[in-house]
Design a protein around this motif. Structure first.
Motif, PDB file in Angstrom:
ATOM      1  N   ARG A 136      39.210 -44.151  22.718  1.00  0.00           N
ATOM      2  CA  ARG A 136      38.154 -43.353  22.067  1.00  0.00           C
ATOM      3  C   ARG A 136      38.099 -43.690  20.576  1.00  0.00           C
ATOM      4  O   ARG A 136      37.017 -43.781  19.992  1.00  0.00           O
ATOM      5  CB  ARG A 136      38.435 -41.862  22.252  1.00  0.00           C
ATOM      6  CG  ARG A 136      38.213 -41.336  23.662  1.00  0.00           C
ATOM      7  CD  ARG A 136      36.774 -41.435  24.080  1.00  0.00           C
ATOM      8  NE  ARG A 136      36.543 -40.886  25.411  1.00  0.00           N
ATOM      9  CZ  ARG A 136      35.569 -41.264  26.220  1.00  0.00           C
ATOM     10  NH1 ARG A 136      34.715 -42.213  25.827  1.00  0.00           N
ATOM     11  NH2 ARG A 136      35.413 -40.727  27.405  1.00  0.00           N
ATOM     12  N   ALA A 137      39.263 -43.881  19.968  1.00  0.00           N
ATOM     13  CA  ALA A 137      39.289 -44.285  18.562  1.00  0.00           C
ATOM     14  C   ALA A 137      38.627 -45.651  18.398  1.00  0.00           C
ATOM     15  O   ALA A 137      37.880 -45.888  17.440  1.00  0.00           O
ATOM     16  CB  ALA A 137      40.727 -44.321  18.052  1.00  0.00           C
ATOM     17  N   ALA A 138      38.884 -46.549  19.348  1.00  0.00           N
ATOM     18  CA  ALA A 138      38.276 -47.884  19.293  1.00  0.00           C
ATOM     19  C   ALA A 138      36.766 -47.812  19.437  1.00  0.00           C
ATOM     20  O   ALA A 138      36.032 -48.616  18.837  1.00  0.00           O
ATOM     21  CB  ALA A 138      38.870 -48.768  20.392  1.00  0.00           C
ATOM     22  N   GLN A 139      36.289 -46.849  20.218  1.00  0.00           N
ATOM     23  CA  GLN A 139      34.839 -46.665  20.353  1.00  0.00           C
ATOM     24  C   GLN A 139      34.186 -46.309  19.019  1.00  0.00           C
ATOM     25  O   GLN A 139      33.061 -46.721  18.736  1.00  0.00           O
ATOM     26  CB  GLN A 139      34.538 -45.536  21.350  1.00  0.00           C
ATOM     27  CG  GLN A 139      34.381 -45.983  22.785  1.00  0.00           C
ATOM     28  CD  GLN A 139      33.929 -44.834  23.676  1.00  0.00           C
ATOM     29  OE1 GLN A 139      34.228 -43.656  23.408  1.00  0.00           O
ATOM     30  NE2 GLN A 139      33.220 -45.142  24.742  1.00  0.00           N
ATOM     31  N   LYS A 140      34.906 -45.529  18.216  1.00  0.00           N
ATOM     32  CA  LYS A 140      34.345 -45.038  16.950  1.00  0.00           C
ATOM     33  C   LYS A 140      34.500 -46.027  15.806  1.00  0.00           C
ATOM     34  O   LYS A 140      33.905 -45.835  14.743  1.00  0.00           O
ATOM     35  CB  LYS A 140      35.010 -43.704  16.573  1.00  0.00           C
ATOM     36  CG  LYS A 140      34.690 -42.567  17.540  1.00  0.00           C
ATOM     37  CD  LYS A 140      35.308 -41.255  17.093  1.00  0.00           C
ATOM     38  CE  LYS A 140      36.797 -41.202  17.308  1.00  0.00           C
ATOM     39  NZ  LYS A 140      37.390 -39.878  17.009  1.00  0.00           N
ATOM     40  N   GLU A 141      35.315 -47.068  16.000  1.00  0.00           N
ATOM     41  CA  GLU A 141      35.574 -48.023  14.919  1.00  0.00           C
ATOM     42  C   GLU A 141      34.761 -49.304  15.163  1.00  0.00           C
ATOM     43  O   GLU A 141      35.064 -50.085  16.058  1.00  0.00           O
ATOM     44  CB  GLU A 141      37.072 -48.357  14.879  1.00  0.00           C
ATOM     45  CG  GLU A 141      37.470 -49.360  13.820  1.00  0.00           C
ATOM     46  CD  GLU A 141      36.963 -49.014  12.440  1.00  0.00           C
ATOM     47  OE1 GLU A 141      36.303 -49.875  11.829  1.00  0.00           O
ATOM     48  OE2 GLU A 141      37.227 -47.882  11.963  1.00  0.00           O
ATOM     49  N   PRO A 142      33.702 -49.527  14.373  1.00  0.00           N
ATOM     50  CA  PRO A 142      32.791 -50.653  14.635  1.00  0.00           C
ATOM     51  C   PRO A 142      33.431 -52.030  14.502  1.00  0.00           C
ATOM     52  O   PRO A 142      32.896 -53.010  15.020  1.00  0.00           O
ATOM     53  CB  PRO A 142      31.686 -50.471  13.594  1.00  0.00           C
ATOM     54  CG  PRO A 142      32.266 -49.578  12.543  1.00  0.00           C
ATOM     55  CD  PRO A 142      33.256 -48.703  13.242  1.00  0.00           C
ATOM     56  N   SER A 143      34.583 -52.130  13.830  1.00  0.00           N
ATOM     57  CA  SER A 143      35.212 -53.445  13.639  1.00  0.00           C
ATOM     58  C   SER A 143      35.895 -53.959  14.905  1.00  0.00           C
ATOM     59  O   SER A 143      36.141 -55.162  15.037  1.00  0.00           O
ATOM     60  CB  SER A 143      36.230 -53.381  12.502  1.00  0.00           C
ATOM     61  OG  SER A 143      37.283 -52.477  12.812  1.00  0.00           O
ATOM     62  N   VAL A 144      36.196 -53.057  15.863  1.00  0.00           N
ATOM     63  CA  VAL A 144      36.930 -53.455  17.067  1.00  0.00           C
ATOM     64  C   VAL A 144      36.032 -54.276  17.996  1.00  0.00           C
ATOM     65  O   VAL A 144      34.957 -53.834  18.393  1.00  0.00           O
ATOM     66  CB  VAL A 144      37.486 -52.230  17.816  1.00  0.00           C
ATOM     67  CG1 VAL A 144      38.174 -52.672  19.118  1.00  0.00           C
ATOM     68  CG2 VAL A 144      38.472 -51.467  16.946  1.00  0.00           C
ATOM     69  N   LYS A 145      36.508 -55.469  18.355  1.00  0.00           N
ATOM     70  CA  LYS A 145      35.757 -56.349  19.246  1.00  0.00           C
ATOM     71  C   LYS A 145      36.445 -56.558  20.595  1.00  0.00           C
ATOM     72  O   LYS A 145      35.784 -56.816  21.591  1.00  0.00           O
ATOM     73  CB  LYS A 145      35.558 -57.728  18.588  1.00  0.00           C
ATOM     74  CG  LYS A 145      34.844 -57.679  17.250  1.00  0.00           C
ATOM     75  CD  LYS A 145      33.425 -57.154  17.392  1.00  0.00           C
ATOM     76  CE  LYS A 145      32.650 -57.258  16.080  1.00  0.00           C
ATOM     77  NZ  LYS A 145      33.196 -56.377  15.015  1.00  0.00           N
TER      78      LYS A 145
END
Length: 338
Positions: free
Chosen positions: A112-121
């Motif tokens: 869920r944190a990764a969903q909110k962080e636009p830098s995560v690919k």
């Protein structure tokens, strides 16, 4: 992908987490490892001071991976997430509190944190053969591959009095949740998962006593100082360094994208482990002779060929090499602790 990118490794100070962290560092990536305390971070950095350059490694304190928003700060600016943190033990007093909730919520909070962080690919999740196997299909007529799923459910695991069943269910439930989140429209990253069985390989995490050694390394060491060679905890294994390498490839290559990798390198029994242990001069008198109870029993087959088909030139670390390296490292730790 650029090797200057930042990788978040959850559970970086654990057995698998340490191997994964070292693999990303060796590949030139910057790593931010999550640990429960600064003391753990400092001890890890001291032990592996030669494994990273200045500015290549940083830490984030995540005391409880299952807490709401646990990874919201740690994930800022991250390009790749390697989620290795999850409980692996069988000391279960409360199925939900000790196993199911930490595994499920830890994965859920991280993704869920990764969903909110636009830098995560890219995201790679350490799952387990436990998420693949079926307790009712462990005979020699079954071949498990990356296509198989453990049929266990949260409700059956919640009520079970078998800690092994509960652990296996927790891995299946957590991986299932990861794939569900990955398919949501707001998810902008690609997910891959790596499913190892019993993990051999040198335990390179900080170890303060052999009593606290990780479960899988402890299972290998169980042949030492035993009255008779015990049966193997589980008859299939893979080296931790192969698992770590797979995490890197699964999260940094086009071929590794959107894949579920079953990662089983060898089948074995504990008489074979004991035979290798007896080849060490320091252990030859500490390991009993072969035991009928430790001999290989007929069991399922496995197919991990997707790894070899996906990554050209892939070669697994052999059972012999992995076992030797595992025992050699634990011997080294034993001497240091004395």
């Amino acid at each position: 992908m650029s090797a200057s990118q930042l990788v978040l490794v959850s559970g970086a100070s654990g057995f698998v987490g340490t191997a994964v962290t070292l693999a990303y560092l060796e590949a030139g990536y910057r790593v931010r490892g999550t640990v429960r305390s600064q003391d753990k971070a400092d001890a890890w950095a001291k032990k592996h001071a030669n494994a990273f350059k200045d500015g290549q490694l940083e830490w984030a304190i995540v005391k409880d991976i299952a807490a709401p928003g646990a990874f919201d700060e740690a994930i800022k600016g991250v390009d790749i997430v390697a989620h290795t943190a999850s409980p692996f033990h069988f000391d279960v007093k409360d199925n939900e509190k000790d196993m199911l909730i930490p595994a499920l919520e830890g994965t859920r909070q991280c993704l869920r944190a990764a969903q909110k962080e636009p830098s995560v690919k890219r995201v790679v999740l350490t799952t387990s053969f436990a998420a693949v196997m079926d307790f009712d299909r462990l005979g020699p007529d079954t071949t498990f591959s990356h296509k198989d799923w453990n049929p266990a459910t949260y409700e059956t695991a919640k009520k079970s009095d078998n800690p092994s069943y509960v652990y296996c269910a927790s891995k299946k439930i957590a991986e299932e949740e990861a794939w569900r989140i990955a398919k949501e429209p707001e998810t902008k990253w690609s997910l891959s998962t790596v499913a190892p069985p019993m993990v051999f390989g040198p335990p390179l995490q900080v170890i303060n006593s052999l009593d606290s050694i990780n479960t899988s390394s402890g299972a290998v060491w169980a042949v030492v100082d035993s009255k008779e060679v015990p049966p193997a905890s589980f008859p299939v294994g893979t080296d931790s360094r192969d698992i770590a390498k797979l995490h890197v490839l699964a999260s940094t290559t086009d071929e590794g994208k959107d894949q579920r990798f079953l990662a089983i390198a060898f089948h074995y029994d504990n008489n074979q482990v004991a035979e290798i242990a007896r080849s060490f001069p320091e252990l030859k008198d500490r390991v009993p002779g072969p035991s009928d109870g430790a001999a290989a029993q007929p069991h399922f087959k496995t197919d991990s060929s997707l790894v070899e088909k996906t990554f050209a030139g892939w070669k697994w670390t052999s059972f012999e090499q992995s076992t030797k390296d595992t025992l050699a490292e634990i011997l080294k730790v034993e001497k240091q602790l004395k």
